[in-house]
Design an enzyme around this catalytic site. Structure first.
Site, PDB file in Angstrom:
ATOM      1  N   LYS A  47      13.827  10.641  34.430  1.00 52.06           N
ATOM      2  CA  LYS A  47      14.828  11.122  33.439  1.00 52.06           C
ATOM      3  C   LYS A  47      14.538  12.845  33.449  1.00 52.06           C
ATOM      4  O   LYS A  47      14.612  13.532  32.765  1.00 52.06           O
ATOM      5  CB  LYS A  47      14.119  10.986  32.062  1.00 52.06           C
ATOM      6  CG  LYS A  47      14.220   9.577  31.678  1.00 52.06           C
ATOM      7  CD  LYS A  47      15.446   8.735  32.224  1.00 52.06           C
ATOM      8  CE  LYS A  47      16.765   8.939  31.584  1.00 52.06           C
ATOM      9  NZ  LYS A  47      17.884   8.491  32.458  1.00 52.06           N
ATOM     10  N   THR A  50      16.916  13.078  38.383  1.00 49.52           N
ATOM     11  CA  THR A  50      17.019  12.327  39.597  1.00 49.52           C
ATOM     12  C   THR A  50      18.500  12.139  40.142  1.00 49.52           C
ATOM     13  O   THR A  50      18.798  12.470  41.266  1.00 49.52           O
ATOM     14  CB  THR A  50      16.563  11.063  39.346  1.00 49.52           C
ATOM     15  OG1 THR A  50      15.255  11.202  38.462  1.00 49.52           O
ATOM     16  CG2 THR A  50      16.131  10.330  40.756  1.00 49.52           C
ATOM     17  N   TRP A  75      22.873   5.190  44.129  1.00 52.41           N
ATOM     18  CA  TRP A  75      21.458   4.609  44.686  1.00 52.41           C
ATOM     19  C   TRP A  75      21.753   3.917  45.895  1.00 52.41           C
ATOM     20  O   TRP A  75      20.493   3.654  46.423  1.00 52.41           O
ATOM     21  CB  TRP A  75      21.234   3.266  43.457  1.00 52.41           C
ATOM     22  CG  TRP A  75      21.979   2.191  43.270  1.00 52.41           C
ATOM     23  CD1 TRP A  75      22.205   1.366  44.204  1.00 52.41           C
ATOM     24  CD2 TRP A  75      23.485   2.156  42.439  1.00 52.41           C
ATOM     25  NE1 TRP A  75      23.511   0.431  43.499  1.00 52.41           N
ATOM     26  CE2 TRP A  75      23.926   1.207  42.713  1.00 52.41           C
ATOM     27  CE3 TRP A  75      23.528   3.180  41.410  1.00 52.41           C
ATOM     28  CZ2 TRP A  75      25.087   0.793  41.703  1.00 52.41           C
ATOM     29  CZ3 TRP A  75      24.711   2.818  40.625  1.00 52.41           C
ATOM     30  CH2 TRP A  75      25.279   1.749  40.628  1.00 52.41           C
ATOM     31  N   HIS A 102      10.188   8.227  42.687  1.00 50.85           N
ATOM     32  CA  HIS A 102       9.416   8.194  41.334  1.00 50.85           C
ATOM     33  C   HIS A 102       8.196   8.296  41.780  1.00 50.85           C
ATOM     34  O   HIS A 102       7.348   8.252  40.714  1.00 50.85           O
ATOM     35  CB  HIS A 102       9.857   7.569  40.134  1.00 50.85           C
ATOM     36  CG  HIS A 102      11.335   7.563  39.582  1.00 50.85           C
ATOM     37  ND1 HIS A 102      11.665   8.987  39.532  1.00 50.85           N
ATOM     38  CD2 HIS A 102      12.202   6.770  39.313  1.00 50.85           C
ATOM     39  CE1 HIS A 102      13.089   8.742  38.844  1.00 50.85           C
ATOM     40  NE2 HIS A 102      13.178   7.604  38.832  1.00 50.85           N
ATOM     41  N   SER A 132      14.782  11.884  26.435  1.00 52.71           N
ATOM     42  CA  SER A 132      15.698  11.305  27.247  1.00 52.71           C
ATOM     43  C   SER A 132      15.251   9.975  27.510  1.00 52.71           C
ATOM     44  O   SER A 132      16.060   8.908  27.364  1.00 52.71           O
ATOM     45  CB  SER A 132      15.930  12.189  28.563  1.00 52.71           C
ATOM     46  OG  SER A 132      16.800  11.486  29.603  1.00 52.71           O
ATOM     47  N   ARG A 251      24.111  11.567  28.200  1.00 46.68           N
ATOM     48  CA  ARG A 251      24.151  11.852  26.708  1.00 46.68           C
ATOM     49  C   ARG A 251      24.906  13.055  26.637  1.00 46.68           C
ATOM     50  O   ARG A 251      24.821  13.923  27.508  1.00 46.68           O
ATOM     51  CB  ARG A 251      22.744  11.765  26.132  1.00 46.68           C
ATOM     52  CG  ARG A 251      21.978  10.441  26.026  1.00 46.68           C
ATOM     53  CD  ARG A 251      20.697  10.384  25.443  1.00 46.68           C
ATOM     54  NE  ARG A 251      19.923  11.648  26.025  1.00 46.68           N
ATOM     55  CZ  ARG A 251      19.712  12.640  25.072  1.00 46.68           C
ATOM     56  NH1 ARG A 251      19.851  12.616  23.735  1.00 46.68           N
ATOM     57  NH2 ARG A 251      18.666  13.680  25.440  1.00 46.68           N
TER      58      ARG A 251
HETATM   59  P1  A3P Z   1      19.762  13.234  28.925  1.00 44.48           P
HETATM   60  O1  A3P Z   1      19.333  11.870  28.636  1.00 44.48           O
HETATM   61  O2  A3P Z   1      18.916  14.278  28.260  1.00 44.48           O
HETATM   62  O3  A3P Z   1      21.291  13.313  28.946  1.00 44.48           O
HETATM   63  P2  A3P Z   1      17.459  10.967  35.635  1.00 44.48           P
HETATM   64  O4  A3P Z   1      18.695  10.795  36.340  1.00 44.48           O
HETATM   65  O5  A3P Z   1      16.169  11.310  36.380  1.00 44.48           O
HETATM   66  O6  A3P Z   1      17.390   9.540  34.977  1.00 44.48           O
HETATM   67  O7  A3P Z   1      17.755  11.901  34.464  1.00 44.48           O
HETATM   68  C1  A3P Z   1      18.754  11.597  33.470  1.00 44.48           C
HETATM   69  C2  A3P Z   1      18.995  12.748  32.781  1.00 44.48           C
HETATM   70  O8  A3P Z   1      19.685  13.708  33.569  1.00 44.48           O
HETATM   71  C3  A3P Z   1      19.880  12.746  31.457  1.00 44.48           C
HETATM   72  O9  A3P Z   1      19.534  13.398  30.452  1.00 44.48           O
HETATM   73  C4  A3P Z   1      21.315  13.037  32.160  1.00 44.48           C
HETATM   74  O10 A3P Z   1      22.289  13.204  31.115  1.00 44.48           O
HETATM   75  C5  A3P Z   1      21.035  14.240  33.068  1.00 44.48           C
HETATM   76  N1  A3P Z   1      22.028  14.549  34.037  1.00 44.48           N
HETATM   77  C6  A3P Z   1      22.592  14.043  35.049  1.00 44.48           C
HETATM   78  N2  A3P Z   1      23.376  14.726  35.517  1.00 44.48           N
HETATM   79  C7  A3P Z   1      23.509  15.825  35.173  1.00 44.48           C
HETATM   80  C8  A3P Z   1      24.193  17.064  35.134  1.00 44.48           C
HETATM   81  N3  A3P Z   1      25.276  17.013  36.089  1.00 44.48           N
HETATM   82  N4  A3P Z   1      24.137  18.071  34.347  1.00 44.48           N
HETATM   83  C9  A3P Z   1      23.123  17.927  33.298  1.00 44.48           C
HETATM   84  N5  A3P Z   1      22.526  16.941  32.937  1.00 44.48           N
HETATM   85  C10 A3P Z   1      22.542  15.719  33.807  1.00 44.48           C
END
Ligand code: A3P
Length: 303
Positions: A47, A50, A75, A102, A132, A251
């Site tokens: 979160k 990634t 992926w 991770h 998140s 989100r």
């Molecule tokens: P939120 O849950 O706060 O919306 P991961 O990919 O490590 O699982 O992280 C997911 C988080 O990265 C989510 O945060 C997602 O919305 C955010 N995210 C992914 N792509 C993004 C982008 N292009 N710009 C901003 N946030 C992004």
């Protein structure tokens, strides 16, 4: 709300979801996977950005051409080294292979540490990671969820969570930050200046993109574009594994550009002060100033 959680596995002191990991897959990553000097790693605690970095790396690698991003799931393009499918995706792939993980350094591919492979570690404000993860745990069948956010914070702070403690992960990887083949970025600076961050990544990778290619990376790695791209928004994953009606993977931020500082909408002043005390105690020797750092005295004054 009770939620049926699927099994997890233990390896090297960390817990991973059994849905896509096995003891054999993590052992393969750590002991058998041969890192090549041309490999590029996308390292994060969950979160922390990634998926965003998977997209940015894909787009930089293709000189801004979004074709691959729109045709192949993230992926597969930038697979996790610890997951069951790693060998299938990566063994016969030419360099530069783009690889996600991770894993903490303690269980990371041993051959990485004597290689010239490059690694980008993206770190996010742990309070935003916690929020998140809270929503992700609510919608994903393979994560432990506590409806009470205070209890969830406690679980997060105690590291009783998949991939272990945020503090342990971050501190262990930060120990490598002075290496020439290691780039430290924050989610928060990606939010603030995506173009500038893309240029930093290009420089680190030795990729010379022209201005229109950089523009295309920025446009296609934007929150809006990624949220609408089914190869990256996890809508291909069945609902019984990720239920995006409960909470979407992307989100919606107030600006619709992703969320930095959403913890303010969730932590009470008391929870914030308790978290900060722990944060300062755990991070006091790290010696880096992060965009989210606030003096402890100010936190307590707000109580
Ligand atoms: P939120 O849950 O706060 O919306 P991961 O990919 O490590 O699982 O992280 C997911 C988080 O990265 C989510 O945060 C997602 O919305 C955010 N995210 C992914 N792509 C993004 C982008 N292009 N710009 C901003 N946030 C992004």
């Amino acid at each position: 709300m009770a939620k049926q959680v699927t099994h997890s596995i233990e390896y090297g002191g960390i817990t991973l979801p059994a849905l896509v990991h096995s003891e054999a897959s993590v052992r393969y990553a750590q002991q058998s996977f041969q890192v090549r000097d041309g490999d590029v790693f996308n390292l994060t605690y969950p979160k922390s950005g990634t998926t965003w970095m998977q997209e940015i790396l894909t787009l930089i690698h293709s000189n801004g051409d979004p074709t691959l991003s729109r045709l192949v799931p993230s992926w597969e393009r930038v697979p996790w080294i610890e997951q069951n499918t790693a060998a299938e995706y990566l063994e016969n792939r030419p360099c530069p292979r783009l690889i996600t993980s991770h894993l903490p350094p303690t269980v990371f591919p041993e051959s990485f540490f004597s290689s010239q492979a490059k690694a980008i570690y993206t770190i996010r404000n742990p309070k935003d990671v916690c929020v998140s993860l809270y929503y992700y745990a609510k919608m994903a069948s393979f994560l432990d969820y506590k409806e009470d956010f205070g209890e969830f914070i406690e679980m997060f702070c105690a590291g009783k969570i998949l991939f272990g403690s945020w503090f342990d992960h971050v501190k262990a990887w930060l120990a490598y930050r002075d290496r020439a083949n290691f780039l430290l970025l924050t989610y928060d600076e990606l939010i603030k200046d995506l173009r500038g961050s893309v240029l930093r990544i290009c420089q680190f990778l030795g990729k010379d993109l022209d201005a229109s290619a950089v523009d295309s990376v920025v446009e296609n790695a934007s929150f809006e574009t990624m949220k609408g791209n089914k190869m990256v928004n996890y809508s291909l994953v069945p609902e019984d594994i990720m239920n995006q009606n409960v909470s979407p993977f992307f989100r919606k931020g107030r600006t619709n550009r992703g969320i930095s500082g959403d913890w303010r909408n969730h932590f009470t002043p008391e929870q914030n002060a308790t978290f900060h005390d722990l944060y300062h105690q755990k991070m006091k020797d790290v010696g880096i100033k992060f965009p989210w750092d606030e003096p402890q005295s100010e936190i307590h004054q707000k109580l």
